[in-house]
Design an enzyme around this catalytic site. Structure first.
Site, short mmCIF file in Angstrom:
data_model
loop_
_atom_site.label_atom_id
_atom_site.label_comp_id
_atom_site.label_asym_id
_atom_site.label_seq_id
_atom_site.Cartn_x
_atom_site.Cartn_y
_atom_site.Cartn_z
N HIS A 1 0.84 -1.21 0.00
CA HIS A 1 0.00 0.00 0.00
C HIS A 1 0.87 1.26 0.00
O HIS A 1 0.71 2.14 -0.85
CB HIS A 1 -0.91 -0.03 1.23
N GLU A 2 1.78 1.35 0.96
CA GLU A 2 2.62 2.55 1.06
C GLU A 2 3.57 2.66 -0.13
O GLU A 2 3.92 3.77 -0.55
CB GLU A 2 3.40 2.54 2.38
N HIS B 1 1.89 4.60 -2.80
CA HIS B 1 2.05 6.04 -2.59
C HIS B 1 3.43 6.50 -3.05
O HIS B 1 3.57 7.52 -3.74
CB HIS B 1 1.90 6.38 -1.11
N HIS C 1 3.85 6.54 -6.75
CA HIS C 1 3.09 7.67 -7.27
C HIS C 1 3.92 8.94 -7.13
O HIS C 1 4.04 9.74 -8.08
CB HIS C 1 1.78 7.79 -6.49
#
Length: 602
Positions: free
Chosen positions: A389-390, A393, A396
């Site tokens: 998940h992180e 980020h 991105h």
């Protein structure tokens, strides 16, 4: 008794390297002095930007560069503080950074009002007169949307100077919850005495022993309930701040102000809440299945996180998790995977829990730093999902910062959670494709369903609570602990239905949710997860064009409005279709899991 290690005892390889931002605290202090001087210089540019296109360019670039240097200082201080919130030196750095934010905000507070004092045509003439300003056209277009909500330069300066004061409630909450709360000693599944923490709490709730779950639940809330009136005071003050800012800026509500900041229309929020409430029967079905499979006479709130299939069959060390993450994300292409590997090799991740470390996980950093990740690692499937998940980020951030200039080198909060949850969906698909053992497969399906419950349903529940307390406060209602707990308890019961006992402690859950201080942030977890379902299906279709469309979204930053960025990626978030796709996936996997879980129980 197992103790959480002190920061100094954590192996260096498992800590992030902040020397790439500043080599030491002395360099931070030097940069701090420079930025203060720079702020004074930018303040002197007041009244010059409208003279010519060249002046507008000079003032704009000076303004942006000042903010760029400020961000670097703030990131360094906040990362150091988060790694050990009890460290006095780190607290001092954070205090200096926060004070500098207020100073710089006051020094540049005239910039936006001065730009917006020009009518749209006059501003466009200045832009057209200086070719270098073409690269800033979208920046000025977005700024123009705030024209009706921007105050005079004097008023903006007063508000900017008070930013430290407005942040006091949130800061008090963070210090109290992260550093000052002392949790009791409880017993784990092996009967060992362990000091309870927020990180360990999540692990104990996954225990297959009901008594362990119940003990952890009651022990944690026994601490929060001692301070429920204090937490009510901090949250009420935060809500008042949101409502005050919305009112003086002529927004209809705090929600309108928060969503307008990201250029997201209210229909997105309302469609989410309405569609989720239309599908609460699916959540009730899942809750009832959990009670049936676990064979519990009563299902309590603390029973909602233990795997229905029993003892977790998938455990990962941090090293194992890195390899699994690379395999799961391989579908995004070799360049993406290579950049993930650089994160693993470059000490960009602070891995394990230590005393005083901020709870939870996040991806941080800024345009001129690597994207850092904070974890509180446990050898669990949940931690693997958190890592992936992180990393979403962070990738991105990486692609945005390496493909956009500074003025577009960040992205809207609204689209931020989409990249992270797309990664989660890709990991789920990878595990379901590679795990053939029925028990393992059931566990993965259970994890997906729990993730959907926690992200789409739970975050929308939070969004309803957040909107309610803002509306009530705006109408003159005092937000006492009892008032908020009454509504929260009733709301929780509506979401989970009669199949679960609404334990009295859960009515006070709002006391331990930091996101209620983030000003209408939580709904974006739910919209992001739903959008990620559609995007992950497009990526997994094998069509290179659909994968490239997704990578283009990662590279877009703030160079276009968030809803336009998502449309180019393949999702129209003004329509409920993407939510319906998400609920269909949930229902399909729930049906598969129901059959598999019942077969395993025979």
């Amino acid at each position: 008794m197992k103790q959480i290690p002190k920061r100094a005892a954590v192996p260096t390889a498992l800590t992030w390297d902040l020397t790439t931002i500043y080599p030491d605290d002395a360099a931070f202090q030097t940069a701090l002095t420079t930025v203060k001087t720079q702020a004074d210089q930018v303040a002197q540019l007041k009244g010059h930007l409208a003279k010519s296109g060249a002046d507008l360019y000079q003032v704009t670039t000076a303004y942006l560069d000042l903010n760029r240097q400020l961000e670097r200082l703030y990131v360094y201080a906040s990362l150091k503080n988060d790694q050990d919130t009890g460290n006095a030196d780190a607290q001092a750095l954070m205090g200096q950074a926060e004070s500098l934010v207020a100073t710089v905000s006051a020094a540049v507070s005239w910039f936006e009002p001065e730009v917006l004092a020009l009518d749209a045509d006059a501003l466009q003439q200045l832009i057209d007169a200086e070719p270098k300003l073409a690269a800033y056209q979208h920046l000025f277009d977005v700024l123009g949307k705030r024209r009706a909500h921007t105050l005079s330069a004097t008023e903006e300066k007063l508000l900017a100077g008070a930013s430290d004061i407005f942040a006091a409630s949130s800061k008090t909450y963070s210090v109290l919850s992260d550093a000052d709360l002392k949790f009791p000693v409880v017993q784990d599944e092996q009967g060992n005495d362990v000091r309870l923490s927020e990180g360990l709490y999540g692990v104990l709730l996954e225990s297959t022993t009901p008594a362990v779950r119940e003990q952890a639940f009651k022990a944690l809330y026994s601490v929060y309930q001692q301070f429920r009136h204090t937490f009510a005071s901090t949250l009420a003050s935060e809500v008042k701040t949101h409502n005050f800012n919305a009112q003086i800026r002529h927004y209809d509500s705090a929600r309108d102000a928060a969503m307008s900041a990201n250029n997201v229309p209210a229909v997105v929020y309302d469609t989410l809440v309405r569609t989720v409430n239309d599908h609460l029967d699916s959540l009730h079905q899942y809750v009832n299945l959990r009670k049936e499979i676990l064979g519990l006479p009563e299902l309590h709130m603390y029973d909602l996180y233990t795997p229905i299939t029993g003892e977790p069959s998938l455990r990962y060390t941090y090293e194992d998790a890195q390899q699994e993450a690379l395999k799961a994300l391989n579908v995004l292409g070799p360049d993406y995977v290579a950049n993930v590997q650089k994160m693993f090799d470059g000490r960009a991740i602070d891995v394990v829990e230590n005393q005083g470390k901020r709870t939870g996980a996040y991806s941080g950093g800024m345009y001129d730093t690597k994207p850092y990740i904070l974890l509180n690692w446990q050898d669990s499937l949940e931690s693997l999902f958190t890592l992936v998940h992180e990393m979403g980020h962070s990738m991105h951030s990486h692609y945005t910062r390496t493909n956009q200039p500074y003025q577009y080198g960040d992205y809207s909060i609204f689209v931020a959670e989409i990249a992270s949850t797309t990664n989660e969906n890709l990991l789920t698909d990878y595990l379901l494709k590679t795990q053939t053992d029925p028990k393992v497969r059931a566990y993965v399906l259970n994890h997906y369903l729990d993730g959907f419950k926690g992200t789409v349903y739970r975050q929308t529940q939070f969004a309803e609570f957040e909107d309610y307390i803002h509306q009530q406060a705006a109408g003159g209602q005092t937000l006492t602990a009892d008032f908020m707990s009454k509504f929260y308890g009733d709301l929780n019961h509506r979401y989970y239905g009669d199949g679960v006992i609404s334990d009295p402690q859960i009515a006070d859950e709002w006391t331990r949710i930091p996101h209620f201080y983030y000003n209408y942030y939580v709904y974006q977890y739910a919209t992001g997860f739903a959008a990620a379902t559609t995007l992950s299906q497009r990526i997994l279709s094998g069509d290179p064009a659909k994968r490239d469309a997704y990578l283009t979204y990662l590279k877009s930053g703030s160079s276009a409005l968030p809803l336009d960025v998502m449309k180019r990626a393949g999702v129209d978030m003004t329509q409920p279709d993407y939510l319906q796709t998400a609920f269909k996936t949930f229902d399909d996997r729930l049906a598969e899991f129901s059959q598999l879980a019942r077969d395993l129980k025979k």
